[in-house]
Design a protein around this motif. Structure first.
Motif, PDB file in Angstrom:
ATOM      1  N   ALA A 124     -10.316 -17.317  -4.480  1.00 44.02           N
ATOM      2  CA  ALA A 124      -9.656 -18.003  -5.593  1.00 44.02           C
ATOM      3  C   ALA A 124      -8.709 -17.042  -6.313  1.00 44.02           C
ATOM      4  O   ALA A 124      -7.581 -17.415  -6.671  1.00 44.02           O
ATOM      5  N   TYR A 125      -9.157 -15.811  -6.514  1.00 42.60           N
ATOM      6  CA  TYR A 125      -8.270 -14.817  -7.124  1.00 42.60           C
ATOM      7  C   TYR A 125      -7.074 -14.555  -6.224  1.00 42.60           C
ATOM      8  O   TYR A 125      -5.932 -14.497  -6.681  1.00 42.60           O
TER       9      TYR A 125
ATOM     10  N   SER B  21       2.079  -4.859 -13.808  1.00 39.91           N
ATOM     11  CA  SER B  21       1.875  -6.204 -13.281  1.00 39.91           C
ATOM     12  C   SER B  21       1.647  -6.044 -11.782  1.00 39.91           C
ATOM     13  O   SER B  21       2.097  -5.062 -11.171  1.00 39.91           O
ATOM     14  N   LEU B  22       0.948  -6.971 -11.190  1.00 37.40           N
ATOM     15  CA  LEU B  22       0.647  -6.896  -9.764  1.00 37.40           C
ATOM     16  C   LEU B  22       1.930  -6.891  -8.934  1.00 37.40           C
ATOM     17  O   LEU B  22       1.955  -6.323  -7.846  1.00 37.40           O
ATOM     18  N   ARG B  23       2.999  -7.480  -9.455  1.00 34.01           N
ATOM     19  CA  ARG B  23       4.269  -7.460  -8.717  1.00 34.01           C
ATOM     20  C   ARG B  23       4.806  -6.034  -8.553  1.00 34.01           C
ATOM     21  O   ARG B  23       5.586  -5.775  -7.647  1.00 34.01           O
TER      22      ARG B  23
ATOM     23  N   ALA C 115      -3.202  -6.206  -4.149  1.00 37.32           N
ATOM     24  CA  ALA C 115      -3.704  -7.573  -4.296  1.00 37.32           C
ATOM     25  C   ALA C 115      -5.118  -7.756  -3.751  1.00 37.32           C
ATOM     26  O   ALA C 115      -5.973  -8.351  -4.418  1.00 37.32           O
ATOM     27  N   ASN C 116      -5.398  -7.268  -2.560  1.00 34.78           N
ATOM     28  CA  ASN C 116      -6.743  -7.435  -1.995  1.00 34.78           C
ATOM     29  C   ASN C 116      -7.777  -6.691  -2.831  1.00 34.78           C
ATOM     30  O   ASN C 116      -8.851  -7.231  -3.131  1.00 34.78           O
ATOM     31  N   ALA C 117      -7.471  -5.456  -3.192  1.00 31.59           N
ATOM     32  CA  ALA C 117      -8.404  -4.670  -4.007  1.00 31.59           C
ATOM     33  C   ALA C 117      -8.601  -5.320  -5.368  1.00 31.59           C
ATOM     34  O   ALA C 117      -9.721  -5.360  -5.891  1.00 31.59           O
ATOM     35  N   ALA C 118      -7.531  -5.857  -5.951  1.00 34.73           N
ATOM     36  CA  ALA C 118      -7.632  -6.507  -7.261  1.00 34.73           C
ATOM     37  C   ALA C 118      -8.480  -7.775  -7.172  1.00 34.73           C
ATOM     38  O   ALA C 118      -9.326  -8.026  -8.034  1.00 34.73           O
TER      39      ALA C 118
ATOM     40  N   ASP D  91      -1.468 -14.550  -4.817  1.00 29.12           N
ATOM     41  CA  ASP D  91      -0.434 -14.819  -3.814  1.00 29.12           C
ATOM     42  C   ASP D  91       0.657 -15.721  -4.394  1.00 29.12           C
ATOM     43  O   ASP D  91       1.847 -15.497  -4.145  1.00 29.12           O
ATOM     44  N   ALA D  92       0.268 -16.739  -5.153  1.00 28.06           N
ATOM     45  CA  ALA D  92       1.257 -17.622  -5.773  1.00 28.06           C
ATOM     46  C   ALA D  92       2.166 -16.831  -6.709  1.00 28.06           C
ATOM     47  O   ALA D  92       3.383 -17.056  -6.754  1.00 28.06           O
ATOM     48  N   TYR D  93       1.587 -15.888  -7.432  1.00 33.26           N
ATOM     49  CA  TYR D  93       2.364 -15.030  -8.328  1.00 33.26           C
ATOM     50  C   TYR D  93       3.287 -14.107  -7.533  1.00 33.26           C
ATOM     51  O   TYR D  93       4.484 -13.999  -7.822  1.00 33.26           O
TER      52      TYR D  93
END
Length: 153
Positions: free
Chosen positions: A36-37, A11-13, A19-22, A42-44
């Motif tokens: 938008a991604y 998971s991204l966490r 995050a930026n690369a994803a 960021d909210a996650y």
């Protein structure tokens, strides 16, 4: 040949530094604005939402991914959350990556008390392999025809 050992599913966490690369990677695949991604990610990452982002890494390279968001740009706003942006790099297909990512997302959401999940697609026969069931047709925003909406209980 299914080579799972060379892949890591996270998971991204677990690796927020991606995050930026994803966000760039998903933007390159789906042409949805990178911002938008990043906003959803960021909210996650800031725990404003339980809806997650999941990646498959081969070494440090992102080779697959998907997200869970409120609505995947369709008219059935009552059916949420939605798995979105499912993608595996062509060179890594047929290794079970999408199935592992789908399972990871379903298990993570279920552990948070979030079930069922929905998924909008034009594919027939693919998602059924991973426990998804056809639920109904839905109109994608700006799309000329309806698409299939699947559910995973």
């Amino acid at each position: 040949m299914r080579i799972v050992d060379e892949y890591r599913f996270i998971s991204l966490r677990e690796k927020p530094e991606l995050a930026n690369a994803a966000a760039r990677w998903f933007h390159d695949k789906w042409s949805v604005p990178e911002e938008a991604y990043r906003e959803c990610m960021d909210a996650y990452l800031q725990r404003e939402t339980a809806y997650g982002w999941y990646l498959c890494l081969c070494g440090e390279e992102i080779v697959g991914g998907l997200g869970v968001i409120e609505n995947d740009f369709h008219d059935r706003k009552d059916l949420y959350p939605n798995v979105c942006a499912v993608y595996t790099e062509e060179a890594h297909r047929s290794n079970g990556i999408a199935g592992c990512l789908l399972d990871l997302a379903v298990e993570d959401m279920r552990a948070k008390g979030i079930s069922p999940l929905y998924l909008l697609t034009d594919h027939v026969g693919f998602y059924e392999r991973y426990g998804w069931e056809f639920f109904c047709m839905a109109q994608g925003d700006g799309e000329p025809h309806e698409s299939r909406l699947y559910v995973h209980w």
